[in-house]
Design a protein around this motif. Structure first.
Motif, PDB file in Angstrom:
ATOM      1  N   ARG A   1       0.856  -1.181   0.000  1.00 58.02           N
ATOM      2  CA  ARG A   1       0.000   0.000   0.000  1.00 58.02           C
ATOM      3  C   ARG A   1       0.897   1.238   0.000  1.00 58.02           C
ATOM      4  O   ARG A   1       2.069   1.185   0.384  1.00 58.02           O
ATOM      5  CB  ARG A   1      -0.962   0.002   1.190  1.00 58.02           C
ATOM      6  CG  ARG A   1      -0.324   0.060   2.556  1.00 58.02           C
ATOM      7  CD  ARG A   1      -1.377  -0.153   3.641  1.00 58.02           C
ATOM      8  NE  ARG A   1      -0.804  -0.042   4.976  1.00 58.02           N
ATOM      9  CZ  ARG A   1      -1.444  -0.423   6.085  1.00 58.02           C
ATOM     10  NH1 ARG A   1      -2.652  -0.935   6.000  1.00 58.02           N
ATOM     11  NH2 ARG A   1      -0.864  -0.283   7.270  1.00 58.02           N
TER      12      ARG A   1
ATOM     13  N   LEU B   1      -4.784   1.639  -7.513  1.00 63.29           N
ATOM     14  CA  LEU B   1      -4.914   1.877  -6.082  1.00 63.29           C
ATOM     15  C   LEU B   1      -6.256   2.529  -5.780  1.00 63.29           C
ATOM     16  O   LEU B   1      -6.684   3.451  -6.481  1.00 63.29           O
ATOM     17  CB  LEU B   1      -3.782   2.778  -5.577  1.00 63.29           C
ATOM     18  CG  LEU B   1      -2.367   2.197  -5.664  1.00 63.29           C
ATOM     19  CD1 LEU B   1      -1.341   3.250  -5.258  1.00 63.29           C
ATOM     20  CD2 LEU B   1      -2.229   0.949  -4.791  1.00 63.29           C
TER      21      LEU B   1
ATOM     22  N   PHE C   1      -8.683   4.267  -2.591  1.00 64.60           N
ATOM     23  CA  PHE C   1      -8.589   4.953  -1.313  1.00 64.60           C
ATOM     24  C   PHE C   1      -9.970   4.889  -0.669  1.00 64.60           C
ATOM     25  O   PHE C   1     -10.918   5.491  -1.184  1.00 64.60           O
ATOM     26  CB  PHE C   1      -8.129   6.398  -1.509  1.00 64.60           C
ATOM     27  CG  PHE C   1      -6.737   6.510  -2.083  1.00 64.60           C
ATOM     28  CD1 PHE C   1      -5.644   6.663  -1.254  1.00 64.60           C
ATOM     29  CD2 PHE C   1      -6.532   6.416  -3.455  1.00 64.60           C
ATOM     30  CE1 PHE C   1      -4.360   6.741  -1.768  1.00 64.60           C
ATOM     31  CE2 PHE C   1      -5.254   6.500  -3.988  1.00 64.60           C
ATOM     32  CZ  PHE C   1      -4.161   6.654  -3.136  1.00 64.60           C
TER      33      PHE C   1
ATOM     34  N   SER D   1      -3.571   4.271   0.778  1.00 60.76           N
ATOM     35  CA  SER D   1      -4.297   3.493  -0.221  1.00 60.76           C
ATOM     36  C   SER D   1      -4.769   2.190   0.409  1.00 60.76           C
ATOM     37  O   SER D   1      -4.232   1.744   1.436  1.00 60.76           O
ATOM     38  CB  SER D   1      -3.403   3.182  -1.423  1.00 60.76           C
ATOM     39  OG  SER D   1      -2.501   2.124  -1.127  1.00 60.76           O
TER      40      SER D   1
END
Length: 455
Positions: A105, A141, A143, A159
């Motif tokens: 991440r 990615l 969020f 993320s």
């Protein structure tokens, strides 16, 4: 480190710094909650330390006495090169992982921003060469489950984790599509002097593209703060905390020859590899006790919580800082060696309160550097003597001894001098990495006679 006196902060600078000091202390607890909530064991495999860049360079010229000794170093980046702006463009930024892992991440930072920052898309991938990524390695990615995220002023953003196997000592590409513009009055959160080529695309969202349509390059990192891996065999995390000598100033760009990088190579090529995530928290020009122009960051005491104590998986710290406090003072009596030592004691106590082991690194020679003075040399020797003999640290790493000329201890050995008589060459950084006793990181009890608080 800078050889000339730093420029004054911009008009907004003091307010920004004050806000960030408060903000990072409050927000620093957030990563701890994240790291512990998922049940996975996360550790930082790469990090940088942020600074807040104003919209444009200061118009005020640098002030201060002439250099002690001129050098013949190659010209650095052109003036204002750190003030590149992005409008509806994608950044492909390259970072070098220390340890590997099967899940990753990314942590982004708007810590110095005074306005929201929107990330329109983000990807992480394994870098192939230059701006190209390895086919099939790109992962989008999210969020909080969304592909777009707006980071509030003063905040960081994690993320969601993605499955991607990252081998140890591997280049990783982090793509950020910024749909807005950085050409506003709000400061940009960044890290100057990355010594790594990063890439800027033509207009549009090109996150995850196998070959980025590059229109510009930069030797800075923007918005990215840390790369984390989920790693079951990591034995801990090491934060290397300091100034430009930890940041890798004058090391060869795109070679990862900073001393922390060379230490990683030593650790991982041992017969029994030592798998510790190494997070570099160096900032060129940083000082223990005071602030300067934007690019040198807030002082080491102010940023310690954010840049060290809340890094995921951290178990050990190496602290090397004080030469800028000494050099920038020139022949002024303050700060004294005792003042700098008092700052070190504060750092030690705060590390010990979190159960971390912290090692003191001696300050390397600087005779011939632009801000050298005989008064400063006496302070450097006094600080080093305290580091070596006080037993306040859990151990000592003698970078001074590893890099000095034995025939003239106030100078760097010529073979280790990059050119400015202050920063080591690649060979000098290797000598520093080779001087580190690896048993310091094997979770042993503190050496006998070592105090757990700095008196």
């Amino acid at each position: 480190m800078k050889s000339a006196s730093p420029r004054a902060l911009s008009t907004a600078g003091p307010r920004i710094v004050a806000g960030v000091r408060i903000g990072v202390l409050l927000l620093a607890l957030y990563p701890v909650v994240i790291a512990q909530s998922s049940g996975e064991r996360w550790v930082g495999t790469w990090s940088s330390s942020e600074v807040g860049r104003p919209q444009a360079p200061s118009s005020q010229p640098a002030q201060g006495p002439p250099p002690f000794m001129r050098n013949e170093c190659p010209a650095g980046p052109p003036p204002g090169s750190g003030f590149m702006h992005f409008t509806n463009q994608t950044l492909r930024q390259i970072v070098h992982a220390s340890i590997g892992g099967s899940r990753v991440r990314v942590v982004l930072s708007n810590a110095y921003g005074t306005a929201p920052l929107t990330v329109g898309a983000a990807h992480v991938a394994l870098r192939e060469a230059n701006a190209a990524i390895q086919p099939g390695s790109a992962r989008p990615l999210m969020f909080s489950g969304k592909p777009t995220f707006t980071i509030p002023p003063g905040a960081i953003a994690y993320s969601d984790a993605v499955n991607l196997t990252i081998p140890q000592m591997t280049d990783v590409a982090i793509d950020l599509y910024l749909p807005g513009t950085t050409n506003t009055t709000a400061p940009v959160t960044m890290h100057t002097g990355a010594f790594q080529t990063n890439y800027v695309s033509e207009t549009g969202n090109h996150a995850g593209a196998a070959k980025l349509p590059v229109v510009a390059t930069t030797q800075n990192w923007f918005v990215i703060y840390r790369l984390e891996v989920s790693s079951s065999d990591a034995t801990g995390g090491l934060v290397t905390y300091g100034d430009s000598i930890t940041d890798g100033t004058r090391s060869t760009p795109d070679t990862n020859n900073r001393w922390p990088d060379q230490l990683v190579r030593r650790m991982l090529t041992q017969p029994n590899p030592l798998r510790i995530g190494v997070m570099n928290a160096g900032i060129a020009g940083n000082r223990v006790l005071s602030d300067g122009a934007f690019q040198v960051g807030i002082n080491a005491l102010a940023r310690f919580e954010h840049n060290v104590l809340t890094q995921p998986g951290v178990t050990h710290v190496v602290f090397m800082e004080g030469i800028n406090d000494i050099g920038m003072a020139r022949e002024n009596p303050t700060p004294t060696a005792e003042d700098i030592v008092a700052g070190h004691k504060q750092i030690i106590n705060r590390a010990h309160l979190r159960g971390l082991k912290i090692y003191g690194a001696t300050l390397t020679p600087f005779y011939g550097a632009a801000y050298y003075s005989d008064v400063g040399e006496q302070k450097r020797r006094a600080v080093n003597e305290w580091i070596r003999t006080s037993h306040a640290y859990d151990g000592v790493i003698d970078f001074d001894k590893a890099t000095r000329d034995p025939n003239d201890p106030k100078r760097l050995l010529a073979a280790f001098d990059s050119c400015d008589h202050l920063h080591p060459s690649d060979a000098g950084y290797k000598a520093m990495a080779d001087a580190v006793d690896l048993t310091l990181f094997k979770n042993e009890q503190p050496p006998k006679g070592t105090s757990r608080s700095a008196k």
